[in-house]
Design a protein around this motif. Structure first.
Motif, mmCIF file in Angstrom:
data_model
loop_
_atom_site.group_PDB
_atom_site.id
_atom_site.type_symbol
_atom_site.label_atom_id
_atom_site.label_comp_id
_atom_site.label_asym_id
_atom_site.label_seq_id
_atom_site.Cartn_x
_atom_site.Cartn_y
_atom_site.Cartn_z
ATOM 1 N N TYR A 67 -83.167 -11.803 50.525
ATOM 2 C CA TYR A 67 -83.032 -10.566 51.306
ATOM 3 C C TYR A 67 -81.784 -10.719 52.157
ATOM 4 O O TYR A 67 -81.689 -11.646 52.961
ATOM 5 N N GLU A 72 -83.175 0.942 48.895
ATOM 6 C CA GLU A 72 -84.450 0.926 48.189
ATOM 7 C C GLU A 72 -84.872 -0.496 47.815
ATOM 8 O O GLU A 72 -86.069 -0.804 47.755
ATOM 9 N N GLU A 73 -83.883 -1.387 47.558
ATOM 10 C CA GLU A 73 -84.215 -2.787 47.288
ATOM 11 C C GLU A 73 -84.812 -3.448 48.524
ATOM 12 O O GLU A 73 -85.805 -4.178 48.438
ATOM 13 N N ARG A 90 -86.331 -1.977 51.045
ATOM 14 C CA ARG A 90 -87.661 -1.418 51.318
ATOM 15 C C ARG A 90 -88.716 -2.026 50.389
ATOM 16 O O ARG A 90 -89.843 -2.297 50.801
ATOM 17 N N GLU A 91 -88.363 -2.248 49.130
ATOM 18 C CA GLU A 91 -89.305 -2.843 48.186
ATOM 19 C C GLU A 91 -89.626 -4.281 48.589
ATOM 20 O O GLU A 91 -90.785 -4.718 48.521
ATOM 21 N N LEU A 92 -88.606 -5.021 49.033
ATOM 22 C CA LEU A 92 -88.840 -6.392 49.480
ATOM 23 C C LEU A 92 -89.727 -6.414 50.724
ATOM 24 O O LEU A 92 -90.628 -7.265 50.851
ATOM 25 N N ARG A 129 -91.927 -4.158 51.568
ATOM 26 C CA ARG A 129 -93.278 -3.795 51.129
ATOM 27 C C ARG A 129 -93.974 -4.995 50.486
ATOM 28 O O ARG A 129 -95.157 -5.267 50.752
ATOM 29 N N ALA A 130 -93.218 -5.732 49.649
ATOM 30 C CA ALA A 130 -93.804 -6.879 48.960
ATOM 31 C C ALA A 130 -94.173 -7.989 49.938
ATOM 32 O O ALA A 130 -95.143 -8.728 49.718
#
Length: 797
Positions: free
Chosen positions: A353, A360-361, A363-365, A367-368
């Motif tokens: 990160y 969007e990458e 945000r996905e990280l 979230r994960a």
């Protein structure tokens, strides 16, 4: 939003115990790497009622999320800001600082929706990164406040949206760069917004230090001046990590008296904070005892990146969700990949990160991380600055993060769900890292360092005065805003034809180009050098002008995405370096000569007849003279001369002089002086961040056995920015503590003749030659003893 006194994110699986985790990490002969464990105690919560003046929709939004009461510091800061007091809120990570400024700002904005324009009050939010502003907007949007028109305004905002934001948005989130380059020079377009400006929020204000801080202080003064043009006098609210004297720091940034809120009312679970030192390795890569090899043979220390990857893999294997912080984007990618390779494809995702990823990458990280589908993450400080990530078990700090404020910000990412947590600081091969893991009290028994900002730095303030004159003509009344050095700088700018003074007494911008284009908030202001692939014309990257002569000189080997290129030409006039792809089989290292002139001595203390400590203005002259070609084995193939121009940096520095007789009395004979002063200079540079909010790369040094201005052996440590950044002055003010720590770091290092942990420097232009560790230790011992005697005698008198 992570700012409630009663709500918390869903807790991750129970059972994490920092003590058990450390026990597993130290198995298989690794216990000697764990140098210290500090258990930080639990802190009880202190709460406060919701203020009656908060807009009902604002209160309902948080109370609907379960926030029945506020932390005490949130309520205190909100009350100060509500009545128009400029306020700085400086509390720990995850303490909900944002609520302290959002309550008054959102209340004012929503109250203003009843105005005929629908915008009776506006607020401007400034963050150091676009990612943080986007994260803040997402939190605001999630509140679902009726009538709130909030938007981010940055370099990625489309033109049609920009117009709508200027005309309709009431809560605008942006960054200092956009404020400087767009809003202020085109303030007429923002007139309705500025006329209603009630609050200015400066988030993560501890980031603004040194030259960057001086730039922001000038931008905020220009903002105040332009806002006043439209009849606005906004209240400034600043949010900061815990720093020393936050009121003074906020005052230097804004030019206004600020009240500080520092008593943290949020709860904190216990944290185990471990100090970890990678092992020494012999020439075959085998570990040797911490005290060094018995035969005195050469050793090196395992890198912090490799050690952190090992620890991260072990923690993930144990089901411990961990974030590992590294200093650079490249380091993050290396750390993540090394961790994956150590886990050999086992289940449990490991990711990187950093800045440069698409929103969007990121945000996905994030979230994960929250749902624990990612268990190990390598990150830059992009994850340090306020991004909402909760519930981590552990944090690894891969090397010194730059400041103590960042150290605690990063460590505070663990345990954010209210459970026990683990933080591990993994020492890099550097004097400061070595000192800190062997002197735990320097971390846990000390107050935070004071941030260094000099709003009067003429190299920073002068171009901002030119930009201010282009916005609105400057008059002598503006001394109240820009300070007492303004008239002299205006005279200089007028003589240079940058400004013109008209009969009405005002100063005006006098050139056809844009004044604002001459100011770079985050750099030196010099144009960057583009690295261009000769055959295709593709731009591979850029490098700062000041570093180009060392990194992309003709013949240099330049790496891009792991692929080697050879520089065929460096054109400094055109700010361009041409490269061709290919691996020549060697690496290159630039060598340089440096000298310095002592321009003025502002402060000094005579420490007897043989030792003198000074602070003042200096000019550092340097020239890249040649480069070495080395095989992967380290063998030097040859040295090749270069014909490059001399560069001159006019800055501020701290220096001390010694007589040869005094040095001889310490056992430093005449032939040892070059190696002694050079090694002491390197070690002192590495330890300056202990007493100032500097990074090693913010400062430089030069030493000489006989300086023409003093006629004596002289050691100089200087700010690496034109005009100075305040770091050297901090070293002068705290010379005894600084140089005592430098001496301790050299003494504690087990290497026989000097290594990167004590006296070698990664940026030495002379290839770390000559260096005499033993003589440097004796030199510094004499300096520290003399400083101590001087302090004692001064206290007695």
């Amino acid at each position: 939003m992570p700012s409630s006194a009663t709500s918390a994110p869903s807790a991750p699986p129970r059972g994490f115990d920092p003590r058990t985790s450390l026990d597993r990490l130290t198995r298989a002969g690794r216990v000697e790497r764990l140098r210290h464990v500090e258990v930080l105690p639990e802190r009880e919560a202190r709460t406060a009622d919701w203020p009656s003046w908060v807009h009902p929709a604002v209160a309902a939004a948080w109370q609907g999320a379960g926030v029945d009461r506020l932390w005490s510091h949130q309520a205190e800061a909100a009350e100060h800001a509500r009545v128009g007091q400029h306020t700085v809120l400086a509390t720990g990570t995850a303490s909900g600082k944002s609520l302290g400024y959002l309550l008054p700002a959102l209340t004012a904005v929503l109250d203003g929706t009843e105005a005929p324009s629908g915008r009776g009050a506006t607020a401007l939010y400034l963050s150091p990164t676009k990612a943080l502003a986007a994260d803040q907007l997402a939190r605001l949007t999630a509140l679902g406040l009726p009538g709130l028109r909030a938007a981010t305004y940055d370099g990625d905002t489309p033109a049609d949206e920009r117009r709508w934001i200027r005309e309709h948005a009431a809560y605008v989130l942006t960054n200092p760069d956009l404020l400087h380059h767009s809003l202020l020079p085109r303030h007429e377009r923002w007139a309705p917004f500025l006329r209603a400006l009630r609050y200015v929020v400066v988030d993560e204000c501890h980031i603004y230090r040194g030259v960057f801080g001086a730039h922001l202080s000038a931008v905020l003064r220009r903002l105040r001046r332009v806002a006043a043009r439209y009849g606005a006098d906004p209240t400034f609210v600043l949010a900061s990590a815990t720093v020393a004297d936050p009121a003074a720091h906020a005052g230097r940034l804004t030019g206004l008296p600020c009240v500080a809120v520092t008593e943290d009312g949020s709860p904190r679970a216990p944290m185990s904070f471990a100090l970890w030192e990678p092992p020494l390795l012999d020439e075959h890569g085998a570990a040797v005892p911490p005290e060094g090899p018995s035969d005195g043979s050469a050793v090196s220390r395992r890198s912090a990146l490799s050690e952190s990857a090992d620890l991260l893999a072990r923690l993930v294997d144990d089901g411990t969700q961990t974030v590992a912080f590294a200093r650079s984007r490249k380091g993050v990618e290396v750390l993540a990949e090394a961790t994956r390779s150590m886990r050999h494809g086992r289940d449990g995702r490991v990711a990187a990160y950093r800045g440069g990823y698409l929103p969007e990458e990121r945000r996905e990280l994030e979230r994960a991380l929250r749902d624990r589908s990612i268990m190990g993450l390598a990150a830059t400080n992009a994850l340090e600055l306020g991004i909402d990530v909760s519930g981590l078990d552990a944090v690894l700090l891969c090397g010194w993060p730059g400041t103590f404020a960042s150290l605690w910000q990063q460590a505070g990412r663990a345990g954010r769900s209210g459970r026990e947590a683990l933080a591990v600081y993994v020492a890099d091969d550097d004097p400061l890292d070595t000192y800190l893991v062997t002197h735990p009290e320097a971390i846990f028994d000390r107050s935070l360092e004071a941030t260094v900002v000099d709003p009067d730095n003429p190299y920073v303030l002068a171009p901002h005065l030119a930009a201010a004159a282009a916005e609105l003509p400057i008059t002598l009344d503006d001394v109240a805003t820009f300070g007492p050095t303004m008239p002299g700088l205006l005279d200089t700018l007028t003589r240079r034809g940058v400004l013109r003074r008209r009969p009405n007494g005002g100063w005006y911008w006098a050139r056809p180009d844009r004044a604002h284009d001459h100011v770079s908030l985050r750099g030196s202001g010099e144009p960057v050098v583009s690295i261009v692939e000769r055959r295709s014309g593709a731009v591979l990257g850029t490098v700062d002008h000041s570093a180009a002569q060392r990194q992309v000189h003709a013949g240099a080997v330049y790496l891009h995405q792991g692929r080697p290129h050879v520089v065929t030409e460096l054109d400094l006039d055109q700010s361009c370096a041409l490269v061709v792809q290919g691996d020549p089989g060697w690496t290159t290292t630039a060598r340089s000569d440096s000298a310095f002139d002592l321009l003025s001595e502002d402060l000094h203390v005579d420490l007897g007849d043989d030792l003198r400590l000074c602070f003042g203005s200096v000019a550092v002259r340097s020239r890249v003279t040649s480069f070495l070609r080395r095989l992967p084995s380290g063998e030097v193939l040859g040295e090749h001369p270069l014909d490059l121009p001399e560069s001159v940096l006019r800055t501020r520095g701290v220096w001390w002089t010694m007589t040869e007789e005094w040095l001889a009395g310490l056992g430093v004979e005449a032939l040892m002086i070059p190696g002694a002063t050079h090694a002491a200079e390197h070690a002192a540079i590495g330890m300056l961040p202990l007493v100032a909010t500097a990074d090693r790369w913010d400062v430089g040094g030069v030493s000489t056995a006989l300086h023409p201005d003093t006629g004596l052996p002289t050691i100089l440590v200087y700010d690496g920015h034109p005009g100075g950044a305040g770091f050297a002055e901090r070293g002068y003010d705290r010379a005894e503590a600084w140089l005592s720590a430098t001496l301790d770091a050299i003494t504690a290092c087990a290497c026989p003749a000097g290594c990167p942990s004590c006296v070698q420097s990664p940026k030495c232009g002379n290839g770390n030659e000559p260096l005499d560790k033993g003589a440097a230790r004796r030199l510094l011992s004499g300096v520290v003893t003399t400083l101590s005697h001087h302090r004692t005698s001064t206290e007695l008198t």
